[in-house]
Design a protein around this motif. Structure first.
Motif, PDB file in Angstrom:
ATOM      1  N   HIS A 132    -113.904  31.232   4.046  1.00 26.63           N
ATOM      2  CA  HIS A 132    -113.299  31.982   5.155  1.00 26.63           C
ATOM      3  C   HIS A 132    -114.065  31.796   6.461  1.00 26.63           C
ATOM      4  CE1 HIS A 132    -110.152  34.117   2.922  1.00 26.63           C
ATOM      5  NE2 HIS A 132    -111.018  34.127   1.909  1.00 26.63           N
ATOM      6  N   SER A 135    -112.235  28.882   7.947  1.00 23.10           N
ATOM      7  CA  SER A 135    -110.776  28.972   7.949  1.00 23.10           C
ATOM      8  C   SER A 135    -110.332  29.964   9.013  1.00 23.10           C
ATOM      9  CB  SER A 135    -110.265  29.415   6.569  1.00 23.10           C
ATOM     10  OG  SER A 135    -110.727  28.553   5.550  1.00 23.10           O
ATOM     11  N   TYR A 155    -103.317  33.156   2.030  1.00 22.17           N
ATOM     12  CA  TYR A 155    -104.651  32.744   1.586  1.00 22.17           C
ATOM     13  C   TYR A 155    -104.697  32.611   0.055  1.00 22.17           C
ATOM     14  CZ  TYR A 155    -107.397  32.735   5.895  1.00 22.17           C
ATOM     15  OH  TYR A 155    -107.932  32.411   7.110  1.00 22.17           O
TER      16      TYR A 155
END
Length: 210
Positions: A132, A135, A155
């Motif tokens: 994350h 991302s 996700y």
């Protein structure tokens, strides 16, 4: 001289006491003159950590695959409404490993004085996850006040896709190859023998009863 000291001692004591009290009270008085919005907030954190489980890990991580993906996730609420859509730029990784706890006594065979054969368990995908920190959400359209749920679903789909992509990219075969490159020299150094790595065979199944 002694009388003078006796008279000065109470005075010195009062001066020392006054200085001590002033040193303790001064920070509070200084804070009173400040704007409350300019003051640093006081943060209090309470922990109540409980150890729930201890596991012995024997997994030898041998390869890591890293992925970059652009995911467009759509959700249809009604044919009368435009589809909800979220676009993600996703970074993920997957790790291939061997679980050395699955090596059985019969999997280690000494041949003469110079060779040892070790049957290794099958390679497996240890972990696969989204990074994350690398991302981000690129765009959200028509979230209908459910943006968080839409992003979370996207996700989850992206994380499952990391697993599929790793398996399709041959991560298990690469794990086995790396075992030959990494594990075999290590075992040869420890044993002083030539090491031959093979694969475990499935235990024979008992015939079905009629």
């Amino acid at each position: 001289m002694i009388r003078l000291l006796r008279r000065l001692l109470p005075l010195l004591f009062l001066v020392a006491l006054g200085w001590f009290l002033w040193d303790k009270v001064k920070p509070t008085l200084d804070d009173w003159g400040k704007n409350p919005l300019d003051m640093e907030p006081k943060i209090t954190v309470t922990h109540n950590t409980v150890l729930e489980k201890i596991e012995g890990l024997g997994r030898l991580e041998l390869v890591r695959y890293q992925f970059k993906d652009v995911v467009e996730y759509k959700k249809e609420y009604s044919r009368f409404l435009p589809n909800a859509k979220v676009a993600l730029i996703v970074a993920g990784n997957a790790i291939g490993c061997l679980d050395l706890q699955k090596v059985r006594p019969q999997d280690v065979v000494f041949v003469g004085d110079s060779i040892v054969r070790v049957a290794l368990p099958p390679a497996q995908l240890c972990t696969w996850q989204i990074d994350h920190t690398k991302s981000k959400v690129y765009s959200i359209e028509n979230g209908y006040f459910q943006d968080a749920e839409l992003v979370d679903a996207a996700y989850k789909y992206a994380e499952a896709n990391v697993r599929r992509a790793a398996l399709q990219s041959g991560i298990l075969a690469q794990t086995q190859q790396n075992a030959q490159k990494i594990l075999r020299p290590m075992l040869e150094t420890l044993t002083g023998r030539r090491v031959v790595l093979t694969q475990q065979t499935a235990p024979p199944q008992a015939p079905a009863r009629r």
